[in-house]
Design an enzyme around this catalytic site. Structure first.
Site, PDB file in Angstrom:
ATOM      1  N   HIS A 257      -4.429   4.818  13.585  1.00 56.67           N
ATOM      2  CA  HIS A 257      -3.539   4.826  12.442  1.00 56.67           C
ATOM      3  C   HIS A 257      -3.674   3.541  11.643  1.00 56.67           C
ATOM      4  CE1 HIS A 257      -0.048   5.538   9.931  1.00 56.67           C
ATOM      5  NE2 HIS A 257      -0.313   6.799  10.190  1.00 56.67           N
ATOM      6  N   PRO A 258      -3.807   3.661  10.320  1.00 54.86           N
ATOM      7  CA  PRO A 258      -4.157   2.481   9.521  1.00 54.86           C
ATOM      8  C   PRO A 258      -2.977   1.625   9.085  1.00 54.86           C
ATOM      9  CG  PRO A 258      -4.209   4.433   8.145  1.00 54.86           C
ATOM     10  CD  PRO A 258      -3.769   4.884   9.513  1.00 54.86           C
ATOM     11  N   CYS A 259      -1.760   1.887   9.574  1.00 53.30           N
ATOM     12  CA  CYS A 259      -0.617   1.210   8.971  1.00 53.30           C
ATOM     13  C   CYS A 259      -0.675  -0.309   9.114  1.00 53.30           C
ATOM     14  CB  CYS A 259       0.697   1.760   9.522  1.00 53.30           C
ATOM     15  SG  CYS A 259       0.819   1.657  11.296  1.00 53.30           S
ATOM     16  N   ARG A 260      -1.363  -0.811  10.123  1.00 51.25           N
ATOM     17  CA  ARG A 260      -1.415  -2.261  10.255  1.00 51.25           C
ATOM     18  C   ARG A 260      -2.785  -2.843   9.942  1.00 51.25           C
ATOM     19  NH1 ARG A 260       2.477  -4.981  11.750  1.00 51.25           N
ATOM     20  NH2 ARG A 260       1.110  -6.643  12.419  1.00 51.25           N
TER      21      ARG A 260
END
Lengths: 307, 336
Positions: A257-260
């Site tokens: 997941h790219p959120c960070r």
């Protein structure tokens, strides 16, 4: 899929539709990439690591803001050796490690090229895109992939269709491969190799690259994405690594997941700059893949040598 | 080497298939929207690349683009021609309407028909113009669109040399060549692989002059370059990673070399890469002796062929269930 995740996806989709893609560079300030920087960094990856190539994917899923022939990057057949090989030495050899702490203190560990090296050497030091080495933790016996398993009760037992011996002649020039033996060997000295197709897409919402994994078992049968999660530490499966629709390919795939990503890339860039290395945007994907390969969150793939 | 002089049978590591999800999605859609109950064979394209890792062989991949475009997608962009990671291999798909139909296909007959195409292309000279036709493949399948499961079986037809070729010597290319020759060959291979004109041409000729300079040429240049090389190698993109055996594509290449060019002693070059660049310690060079029987020299008589893929060592078809990602009911449940 969790409801909150669904809601977020819907929100993200809407925002992506109504916002313009990033055109101004914020690579050093925010660790994110504009569309043209993504293409530039992708071109550089393809030329330096030719096992990567650009693909156009499903025509119906094509993003108009990316060139038709450069929708996403993919490298196929990355082996993932299921054995208890220690990879720490390899890390040391690749240059130090930086622990990038974050609020929820689960520490993103990012390796980076030895910063003392000049840029050329830094490139040489990047780990090779050879193997995703997987820890011993994996349960070998659960490799049912799509073949068999409780879901497929309707599928007739293939054994009854086994062909008479005269179909496949005994040919002295055909190598009887060990990986084609009928029985699953139990002892762990035999390498069982899953392979992965690893792809990188551009996530317009987070303005960062995003990594996707498609797994194949040792007889090159597709793995259910759930089985890909076996190769991910259980603490982080479904949190950092989720199963979602691939933006350019059919079906569900496992994705980091790219959120960070932006925040972590920003930290890596800051560390490099503080050591006097001027980060170049076309090297972004090299740094990014090093970071993905070193994610403690997907600890079973921590040695993922993605370059 | 002397003790090996008598030679052992040259054995080839079988090709392995890998089918990605996109292929089955597009096949289902074509079956529903275009083919209907028409079960005539469909030309498809498989893709492979040289082995790029010392620990795992490469395989023949089928992806969505292996199939013809869907009716709605006629405006599809030109396929990435010259993609070095996607050397195309022509194939044919027999997709039956029933499971019974799938099991009752005459597999030997279908394999023979593909072998005949290879044999004819060798003798017509087509294989020298477009070497990709040397590695054909065959796929039979039954797409059960009620259960979203797919039964399938691959064959990689290989003409069987009679008697089999004997292996005189096989070792890493870096040991077979001098340092200068190896460097020159490495450079030539990297150049061949990086040019979009040649990157996906899987069979080639290598001549190494007395000054250690290696040149790579197309098969069609065979007659013109016989004289010039001191050392002459028959090169191919080898998907196999084993240090002990060449991969499957060499089989039909040897058939071409002995039946069309009448050679009995062949030095072959199994080209392999590491991280996308020529790796001559992973690549192999071998010497094989071929003495084919009289019957083999007759272009009218198609030799025996083998090549049905084994499934975990057994002579059975494979089956994959994609209900989780394709069944609308399950998708609706998981989305609820």
């Amino acid at each position: 899929m969790v409801l909150t995740q669904k809601l977020h996806e819907a929100f993200k989709g809407t925002v992506e539709r109504i916002t313009n893609p990033r055109t101004v560079s914020a690579f050093k300030e925010k660790g994110v990439l504009s569309i043209s920087e993504f293409v530039l960094a992708g071109d550089n990856l393809v030329s330096k690591c030719p096992t990567w190539s650009w693909e156009s994917g499903e025509p119906s899923k094509r993003k108009s803001y990316l060139p038709a022939g450069k929708q996403f990057l993919i490298t196929r057949n990355v082996p993932c050796l299921r054995r208890a090989a220690s990879i720490e030495d390899e890390y040391e050899a690749a240059g130090g490690e930086v622990l990038l702490d974050n609020e929820d203190n689960d520490g993103w560990l990012a390796t980076h090229g030895n910063p003392k090296d000049n840029k050329h050497e830094e490139e040489e030091n990047l780990p090779s895109m050879e193997t995703l080495e997987i820890g011993k933790k994996n349960t070998i016996q659960s490799i049912s992939s799509h073949f068999g398993g409780e879901e497929e009760e309707d599928i007739p037992d293939m054994a009854e269709y086994e062909e008479p011996d005269n179909l496949i002649e005994t040919d002295p020039a055909t190598l009887q491969s060990t990986y084609l033996v009928a029985q699953e060997p139990d002892d762990d000295n035999i390498l069982r190799t899953r392979t992965y197709d690893v792809s990188i897409t551009y996530d317009k919402y987070y303005q960062t690259p995003r990594v996707w994994l498609t797994g194949y078992d040792e007889s090159r049968m597709l793995l259910q994405p759930e089985l890909v999660l076996e190769d991910v530490s259980q603490d982080h499966a479904r949190k950092t690594v989720t199963i979602e629709d691939h933006p350019h390919l059919p079906g569900k795939h496992a994705s980091v997941h790219p959120c960070r990503h932006g925040a972590v890339m920003k930290k890596i860039i800051d560390v490099l700059m503080s050591r006097g290395v001027e980060p170049e945007v076309d090297k972004y994907l090299f740094l990014f893949l090093k970071f993905v390969a070193s994610l403690q969150h997907i600890s079973q793939m921590e040695a993922a040598n993605l370059l | 080497m002397t003790e090996k002089e008598k030679g052992s049978v040259l054995q080839f590591a079988p090709f392995q298939s890998a089918v990605d999800e996109g292929f089955w999605h597009r096949l289902s859609s074509l079956k529903l929207n275009k083919f209907g109950i028409d079960d005539s064979p469909i030309p498809i394209t498989g893709f492979y690349a040289p082995c790029t890792n010392s620990r795992v062989s490469n395989h023949l991949s089928l992806i969505a683009e292996s199939l013809p475009p869907e009716p709605s997608e006629q405006s599809s962009v030109a396929t990435s021609l010259g993609n070095r990671n996607r050397c195309s291999v022509p194939g044919i798909l027999y997709n039956t309407n029933t499971l019974e139909g799938f099991h009752s296909l005459d597999k030997q007959c279908l394999l023979k028909a593909e072998a005949k195409k290879i044999w004819d292309d060798i003798h017509s000279g087509k294989a020298e113009e477009d070497s990709a036709v040397l590695s054909r493949f065959l796929l039979i399948s039954f797409a059960d669109l009620k259960k979203w499961s797919f039964h399938y079986w691959f064959a990689f037809p290989a003409l069987v040399l009679d008697p089999p070729a004997t292996l005189v010597d096989l070792k890493p290319a870096s040991q077979w060549l001098s340092l200068e020759e190896a460097e020159s060959l490495s450079a030539a291979c990297n150049e061949w692989r990086s040019s979009s004109v040649t990157a996906d041409v899987p069979f080639f000729l290598v001549s190494i002059a007395s000054n250690s300079r290696a040149t790579i040429k197309h098969l069609k240049e065979w007659t013109s370059c016989q004289q010039d090389g001191d050392k002459f190698l028959f090169g191919f993109y080898d998907p196999c990673h084993l240090p002990t055996n060449p991969g499957w594509p060499l089989r039909n290449f040897l058939a071409l070399i002995c039946s069309r060019w009448n050679l009995e002693k062949v030095c072959f070059f199994c080209y392999r890469e590491n991280r996308g660049f020529a790796d001559l310690s992973l690549s192999l060079i071998g010497e094989a002796l071929i003495s084919i029987s009289q019957g083999w020299k007759d272009p009218q008589q198609v030799p025996n062929a083998v090549g049905w893929e084994l499934n975990r060592g057994k002579k059975v078809s494979k089956c994959i269930s994609l209900a989780q990602s394709m069944d609308p009911i399950r998708l609706a449940v998981s989305a609820a």
